[in-house]
Design a protein around this motif. Sequence first.
Motif, short mmCIF file in Angstrom:
data_model
loop_
_atom_site.label_atom_id
_atom_site.label_comp_id
_atom_site.label_asym_id
_atom_site.label_seq_id
_atom_site.Cartn_x
_atom_site.Cartn_y
_atom_site.Cartn_z
N ALA A 27 0.84 -1.21 0.00
CA ALA A 27 0.00 0.00 0.00
C ALA A 27 0.87 1.25 0.00
CB ALA A 27 -0.94 -0.01 1.20
N LEU A 28 1.93 1.27 0.81
CA LEU A 28 2.83 2.42 0.85
C LEU A 28 3.57 2.60 -0.47
CD1 LEU A 28 4.25 2.01 4.46
CD2 LEU A 28 2.73 3.82 3.64
N TYR A 35 9.89 4.43 3.29
CA TYR A 35 9.59 3.91 4.61
C TYR A 35 10.68 2.95 5.05
CZ TYR A 35 7.73 0.10 1.75
OH TYR A 35 7.58 -0.90 0.83
N GLU A 36 10.66 2.64 6.31
CA GLU A 36 11.63 1.72 6.90
C GLU A 36 10.86 0.54 7.49
OE1 GLU A 36 14.48 1.85 10.84
OE2 GLU A 36 14.19 3.70 9.71
N VAL A 37 11.32 -0.66 7.19
CA VAL A 37 10.66 -1.87 7.66
C VAL A 37 11.51 -2.49 8.75
CG1 VAL A 37 9.80 -4.15 7.00
CG2 VAL A 37 9.67 -2.25 5.38
N SER A 38 10.90 -2.81 9.86
CA SER A 38 11.61 -3.51 10.93
C SER A 38 11.91 -4.93 10.47
CB SER A 38 10.75 -3.54 12.20
OG SER A 38 11.34 -4.37 13.17
N GLU A 39 13.14 -5.34 10.68
CA GLU A 39 13.54 -6.71 10.31
C GLU A 39 12.88 -7.75 11.21
OE1 GLU A 39 15.75 -7.70 7.83
OE2 GLU A 39 15.78 -5.64 7.11
N GLU A 41 10.24 -7.20 13.59
CA GLU A 41 8.90 -6.93 14.10
C GLU A 41 7.95 -6.65 12.93
OE1 GLU A 41 8.54 -7.24 17.27
OE2 GLU A 41 10.63 -7.16 17.87
N PRO A 42 6.66 -6.86 13.11
CA PRO A 42 5.70 -6.53 12.06
C PRO A 42 5.36 -5.03 12.11
CG PRO A 42 4.57 -7.57 13.88
CD PRO A 42 6.04 -7.59 14.22
N VAL A 43 6.38 -4.20 11.92
CA VAL A 43 6.25 -2.75 12.08
C VAL A 43 6.91 -2.05 10.90
CG1 VAL A 43 6.81 -0.79 13.59
CG2 VAL A 43 6.31 -3.02 14.60
N VAL A 44 6.26 -0.96 10.45
CA VAL A 44 6.78 -0.12 9.37
C VAL A 44 6.77 1.32 9.87
CG1 VAL A 44 6.39 0.67 7.00
CG2 VAL A 44 5.84 -1.70 7.63
N TYR A 45 7.85 2.06 9.56
CA TYR A 45 7.99 3.46 9.98
C TYR A 45 8.10 4.35 8.75
CZ TYR A 45 9.76 1.15 14.21
OH TYR A 45 9.92 0.35 15.31
N LEU A 46 7.52 5.54 8.81
CA LEU A 46 7.73 6.52 7.78
C LEU A 46 7.45 7.91 8.31
CD1 LEU A 46 4.82 7.11 5.45
CD2 LEU A 46 4.70 5.09 6.87
N THR A 47 7.89 8.89 7.55
CA THR A 47 7.62 10.29 7.86
C THR A 47 7.09 10.94 6.60
OG1 THR A 47 9.44 10.33 9.45
CG2 THR A 47 8.61 12.45 8.71
N ALA A 48 6.03 11.72 6.73
CA ALA A 48 5.47 12.46 5.61
C ALA A 48 5.39 13.93 6.00
CB ALA A 48 4.09 11.92 5.25
N THR A 49 5.40 14.77 5.01
CA THR A 49 5.33 16.21 5.26
C THR A 49 3.89 16.67 5.11
OG1 THR A 49 7.56 16.48 4.44
CG2 THR A 49 6.22 18.47 4.61
N GLY A 50 3.38 17.28 6.18
CA GLY A 50 2.05 17.85 6.13
C GLY A 50 2.12 19.32 5.75
N GLU A 51 1.00 20.03 5.89
CA GLU A 51 0.98 21.45 5.56
C GLU A 51 1.81 22.26 6.55
OE1 GLU A 51 -2.79 23.28 4.76
OE2 GLU A 51 -3.54 21.45 3.81
N ASP A 52 1.80 21.87 7.82
CA ASP A 52 2.48 22.64 8.86
C ASP A 52 3.87 22.11 9.19
OD1 ASP A 52 -0.67 22.29 10.11
OD2 ASP A 52 0.08 24.29 9.60
N MET A 53 3.98 20.79 9.27
CA MET A 53 5.22 20.17 9.74
C MET A 53 5.22 18.70 9.36
SD MET A 53 4.19 20.04 13.79
CE MET A 53 3.45 21.67 13.75
N PRO A 54 6.37 18.04 9.49
CA PRO A 54 6.40 16.59 9.22
C PRO A 54 5.59 15.83 10.27
CG PRO A 54 8.62 17.48 9.49
CD PRO A 54 7.67 18.56 9.83
N ILE A 55 5.13 14.65 9.86
CA ILE A 55 4.38 13.77 10.76
C ILE A 55 4.99 12.38 10.65
CG2 ILE A 55 2.13 12.70 11.23
CD1 ILE A 55 0.87 15.20 9.85
N GLY A 56 5.36 11.81 11.78
CA GLY A 56 5.90 10.46 11.80
C GLY A 56 4.78 9.45 11.90
N MET A 57 4.95 8.30 11.27
CA MET A 57 3.92 7.27 11.31
C MET A 57 4.54 5.92 11.63
SD MET A 57 1.15 6.04 8.41
CE MET A 57 -0.13 7.24 8.71
N VAL A 58 3.85 5.17 12.49
CA VAL A 58 4.19 3.78 12.79
C VAL A 58 2.97 2.96 12.43
CG1 VAL A 58 4.76 2.10 14.59
CG2 VAL A 58 5.72 4.40 14.70
N LEU A 59 3.16 1.92 11.62
CA LEU A 59 2.09 0.97 11.30
C LEU A 59 2.52 -0.38 11.84
CD1 LEU A 59 2.62 2.82 8.43
CD2 LEU A 59 0.33 1.92 8.15
N ALA A 60 1.73 -0.95 12.72
CA ALA A 60 2.11 -2.20 13.38
C ALA A 60 0.97 -3.21 13.30
CB ALA A 60 2.46 -1.93 14.85
#
Length: 161
Positions: A27-28, A35-39, A41-60
């Motif tokens: 999907a990403l 994005y960064e995938v944990s080796e 753990e079933p976890v994915v990390y990413l950062t996206a830029t919003g209108e005001d500031m970046p937003i970090g995301m964890v999908l687990a």
Amino acid sequence: MCTSEYVVAMFRKRRGAKSVKDAVCKALDSFDYKYEVSEDEPVVYLTATGEDMPIGMVLAADDKHKTLNIYCRLMFQVPPGKMDELTVELNKINNTINNGSFLLDSDEGFISFKVIHSYIDGVPSQDLIKHLIKLSFQTADLHDGELKELIPKGGWEMMYR
């Protein structure tokens, strides 16, 4: 323990969670997000830029509870003297949101937006995952500026993870 370490600790790799993590990655990929995938753990990390500031995301993926857990961390910390005010504001905002909610980690001072989606009979579809990612980013981005305005100038900026 910071929020991302907490999320990883909560969602230790369990049989079946890998397929959810794979679906999240596909999907990403359709968004061209880096994005960064944990080796381990079933976890994915990413950062996206919003209108005001970046937003970090964890999908687990939590296979034990059959949930996909999405956390968007806002890129600032709440000073201890502002926690009560921000808690009241988050409660007001949460009352206007149909899917997901904001939470304040009172130990670390971070605000996150979370969406938890249950799946029982199989892996969530890529379309559903894409919808949840957009919903999470858009909701976090919609409210991050107004929340940051409540923090005194020179508030604590931070980088994700």
